[in-house]
Design an enzyme around this catalytic site. Structure first.
Site, PDB file in Angstrom:
ATOM      1  N   ASP A 283      20.207  -6.208  -6.356  1.00  0.00           N
ATOM      2  CA  ASP A 283      20.718  -4.761  -7.275  1.00  0.00           C
ATOM      3  C   ASP A 283      21.239  -3.919  -6.031  1.00  0.00           C
ATOM      4  O   ASP A 283      21.070  -4.360  -4.798  1.00  0.00           O
ATOM      5  CB  ASP A 283      19.468  -4.232  -7.920  1.00  0.00           C
ATOM      6  CG  ASP A 283      19.934  -3.268  -8.891  1.00  0.00           C
ATOM      7  OD1 ASP A 283      21.173  -2.715  -8.931  1.00  0.00           O
ATOM      8  OD2 ASP A 283      19.028  -2.975  -9.882  1.00  0.00           O
TER       9      ASP A 283
HETATM   10  C1  NOJ Z   1      21.763  -0.397 -10.353  1.00  0.00           C
HETATM   11  C2  NOJ Z   1      21.108  -0.947 -11.648  1.00  0.00           C
HETATM   12  O1  NOJ Z   1      19.588  -1.163 -11.393  1.00  0.00           O
HETATM   13  C3  NOJ Z   1      21.475  -2.152 -12.175  1.00  0.00           C
HETATM   14  O2  NOJ Z   1      20.850  -2.357 -13.356  1.00  0.00           O
HETATM   15  C4  NOJ Z   1      22.732  -2.333 -12.446  1.00  0.00           C
HETATM   16  O3  NOJ Z   1      23.314  -3.259 -12.934  1.00  0.00           O
HETATM   17  C5  NOJ Z   1      23.520  -2.130 -10.886  1.00  0.00           C
HETATM   18  N1  NOJ Z   1      23.095  -0.683 -10.542  1.00  0.00           N
HETATM   19  C6  NOJ Z   1      25.181  -2.036 -11.232  1.00  0.00           C
HETATM   20  O4  NOJ Z   1      25.478  -0.995 -11.958  1.00  0.00           O
END
Ligand code: NOJ
Length: 761
Positions: A283
């Site tokens: 992430d």
């Molecule tokens: C952070 C988030 O936790 C995740 O769910 C998301 O896919 C990513 N950012 C990319 O936007």
């Protein structure tokens, strides 16, 4: 095949062609193709493939093009149109040495250009066809914008509504979420992962993100192995079994070890036990966060831990590029650590059909939509139909609903006229001005048959600090500067002149989002005071709720004559709300997450253990498991939802008293529509293992059927149970069915059920 791609082949821009022959080439050829390609890659090119960057202000386009051409980026996210993605792909397949295509990802969570209801709402439909439709439309729209992968489905089991990301998932129940996970992955993929209208699913957040302590985002997760295996892991597993090509790794730690450096999670469980063959993605910035987690001293150690644990792609940082070469040189990681990761990234690109045609989804410029946000690109009919199936009727005294299209209807509430909030969080490429508000939906439904009058009544937030927090990046919450008392008084006046009051209350969409945990589940701002004042007018009061998490609505439930939970219902939300309020659609949604009575009860979920001292109905409560100032149990249980008609359910009939190993038995009930209108409901089957080697929940959902019946019609609803349904993870984490007694419970929600028993021999 796209012209540019052909050109590459004809003039032999590379020493080999990176174009695979067809999208259906057998696995052996895929492996050979990738091995051959990898032989030609430098270390820097390999590490470049592991970098996934966000397109945003941090890196201007000329620099991105340069980086891509230099082979230092493997994929991007947040660039969401074909004209944006085309030059990036050209930089890769024309200007880079090996012409390895990029892939383009995005958070397509509940729609792309057309917003469908938020995931928690989709789950409340219990309608797998409707959910599949939302996924298929999302994929078609996103792929038509040049996107290859979605960071979805989000299948984190969530039993704590304080967590703002409850809105993004499908609720609290393992079985329901697992069913939906599978449906979504298949729907995103469509016919074939290499098809032009296919999106590769990257299931998230692996793992257990929904169990953050106290519902506080990014917080610690500490969980027993049996609970993990039994309740929280199956939805990810289901998504992977359905063919999700990607797995996004969670930001939280699990029993002290961050998911991003968790070798057990990413290698032993995911790869070895589950046989996952796709790409793992960290992430946002999570590899560097290993330092703040306190497991890495610096970037170097963080990169080492992540690559060793099995994190293939690093999201939006340059840590792999900076650290992996040195780590390799010093023998702290092996070439194989890097190669395995690269192989998965290339494999995912191969599966997406990008080697066969890098412009498969981007297409030729000549075919670009004239207007990216064009109305013709939306799927309004589908969005409206799905949205109305997700709405849950929580209360309806004296047949307050459906409303008649006559007289004067007061529509009150800031949310009634908010286009932005209709879209919900993670609204992808949804455009607020294309969404239909509740006010507009009601207005177009009544035409000139009834008069609508409006007052704002209350802001969704008044506290400047909260507003500032929610408006951190863009203005999400707009407020009326008038004193709250003045706005309430105006709403009361409007209500007094009307025959019925429809108050649209709830949260702003940003309140149920990432980084939006709450310590209160009350209606925010002065909306509670507004409702009390509207109630005092004596007019019939209908609450239309918009929120992305269960709220504590004890007071509101007493005050309102009718309550309809509409979630954040998407682009066509206002029309869908009107369909339900006026009875053009009979509500059939059922809650996918328990609504508590108060925040102090949390966590409250239906599949709890009995404990040694459960509260017995009708018996004194002392020395039993309960809070002494609050009624035990939720306000609205999991699986709950009313209809404009009534249903009766017969006792349960079992086909046998015993089940043999490997055998089956059936459980049947007769469902009757005893009311005056046609309607659908969800017949839910729960099981309880009476005495096992480990305490088993008082009930667990094992199957359901959504059944439509005409007024007066009845139907026998039959479920087949097999040994598989009786299995659970025992203390040794073996998935077993133990002999003995099982209770079968069937009901129209999780609390009001009819019961029978049988034995597994
Ligand atoms: C952070 C988030 O936790 C995740 O769910 C998301 O896919 C990513 N950012 C990319 O936007």
């Amino acid at each position: 095949m796209n012209k540019l791609c052909l050109l590459g082949l004809v003039v032999g821009l590379a020493s080999h062609s990176v174009m695979a022959e067809t999208t259906t080439t057998p696995l052996a050829n895929k492996n050979a193709f990738i091995s051959n390609l990898m032989k030609q890659m430098t270390l820097a090119e390999k590490i470049g493939q592991l970098r996934l960057i966000s397109i945003g202000p941090e890196m201007p386009q000329p620099q991105i093009l340069k980086e891509i051409a230099a082979g230092r980026i493997g994929g991007t996210f947040n660039s969401i149109t074909r004209p944006e993605n085309r030059p990036l792909q050209q930089a890769a397949v024309v200007n880079s040495r090996l012409k390895i295509p990029m892939f383009f990802a995005y958070d397509v969570v509940h729609g792309h250009r057309t917003a469908f209801p938020i995931s928690l709402g989709l789950a409340a439909s219990w309608d797998m066809d409707a959910i599949a439709l939302s996924g298929r439309v999302s994929a078609k729209e996103a792929a038509a914008d040049g996107l290859d992968m979605t960071f979805a489905p989000m299948v984190d089991i969530s039993r704590d509504p304080r967590w703002g990301r409850s809105s993004e998932g499908f609720g609290e129940d393992t079985y329901l979420v697992s069913r939906i996970a599978k449906v979504m992955v298949n729907a995103y993929r469509g016919e074939h992962p290499g098809s032009a209208d296919s999106l590769m699913a990257s299931v998230k957040h692996f793992a257990l993100y929904g169990a953050v302590e106290g519902g506080k985002d990014y917080n610690t997760v500490d969980m027993s192995p049996t609970r993990m295996y039994q309740d929280y892991l199956p939805p990810y597993h289901a998504a992977i079994d359905a063919g999700a090509g990607g797995v996004m790794i969670a930001l939280n730690s699990i029993n002290g070890i961050p998911a991003t450096s968790n070798t057990w999670l990413l290698k032993d469980l995911l790869r070895k036990d589950w046989g996952f063959k796709g790409v793992t993605i960290s992430d946002h910035g999570a590899i560097k966060e290993l330092i703040r987690h306190g497991v890495a001293r610096d970037d170097r150690e963080a990169a080492k831990l992540a690559i060793k644990a099995g994190v293939d792609m690093s999201m939006n940082d340059s840590v792999y590029g900076e650290q992996l070469p040195g780590l390799l040189k010093d023998g702290e990681i092996t070439q194989n650590d890097i190669d395995s990761a690269v192989r998965e990234v290339l494999g995912a690109k191969y599966d997406m059909g990008l080697f066969a045609d890098p412009f498969r989804r981007i297409g030729d410029a000549a075919t670009d939509p004239i207007d990216t946000n064009g109305e013709s690109r939306l799927h309004r009919v589908e969005a409206r139909d799905v949205a109305r199936k997700t709405m849950v009727l929580l209360k309806n005294d004296n047949e307050t609903l459906p409303l008649k299209k006559q007289g004067t209807i007061a529509v009150i509430g800031a949310l009634a006229k908010s286009q932005l909030d209709m879209l919900g969080s993670w609204s992808a490429a949804g455009v607020p001005h294309q969404s239909v508000t509740v006010f507009d939906g009601l207005a177009s439904a009544v035409g000139d048959k009834a008069k609508l009058v409006y007052a704002r009544g209350a802001n969704v937030a008044d506290d400047p600090a909260i507003i500032k927090y929610l408006n951190f990046m863009v203005t999400e919450v707009e407020t009326d500067p008038r004193p709250a008392e003045e706005m309430i008084a105006e709403a009361v006046k409007v209500a007094q002149q009307s025959d019925v009051v429809v108050a649209v209350v709830g949260e702003s969409r940003g309140m149920s989002h990432e980084s939006a945990s709450r310590t209160s589940l009350n209606l925010p701002g002065r909306q509670q005071d507004l409702i009390a004042a509207l109630k005092a007018t004596g007019k019939p009061l209908v609450l239309v709720l918009m929120n992305g998490r269960p709220l504590a609505l004890v007071k509101e439930q007493q005050q309102a004559d009718a309550m309809l939970e509409t979630w954040f219902p998407g682009t066509e939300g206002g029309n869908a709300v009107a369909d339900v309020l006026f009875g053009d659609y009979n509500p059939s949604g059922k809650l996918a997450m328990t609504f508590p009575r108060s925040i102090g009860q949390l966590p409250v979920y239906y599949a709890h253990l009995n404990t040694g001292r459960p509260l017995m109905p009708g018996k004194p409560g002392n020395y039993t498991s309960q809070y002494f100032e609050e009624t035990n149990g939720p306000l609205f249980p999991f699986g709950y939802g009313l209809s404009y008609t009534q249903f009766s359910l017969s006792d349960v009939t079992l086909s046998a008293k015993d089940m043999k190993r490997g055998g089956t038995l059936t459980a049947s009930v007769t469902l009757k529509n005893t009311g005056k209108v046609d309607g659908a409901t969800v017949v839910q089957l729960y099981l309880h293992d009476v005495a096992a080697s480990i305490s088993r929940p008082v009930k667990e959902l094992k199957n359901f059927q959504k059944v439509m019946l005409k007024a007066g019609e009845e139907k026998v609803v039959t479920f087949t149970l097999s040994e598989e349904d009786l299995k659970f993870f025992n203390p040794a984490l073996k998935f077993v069915a133990e002999p003995g007694e099982f209770n079968v419970m069937i009901g129209l929600d999780s609390s009001d059920v009819k019961q029978q028993s049988f034995n597994l021999l």
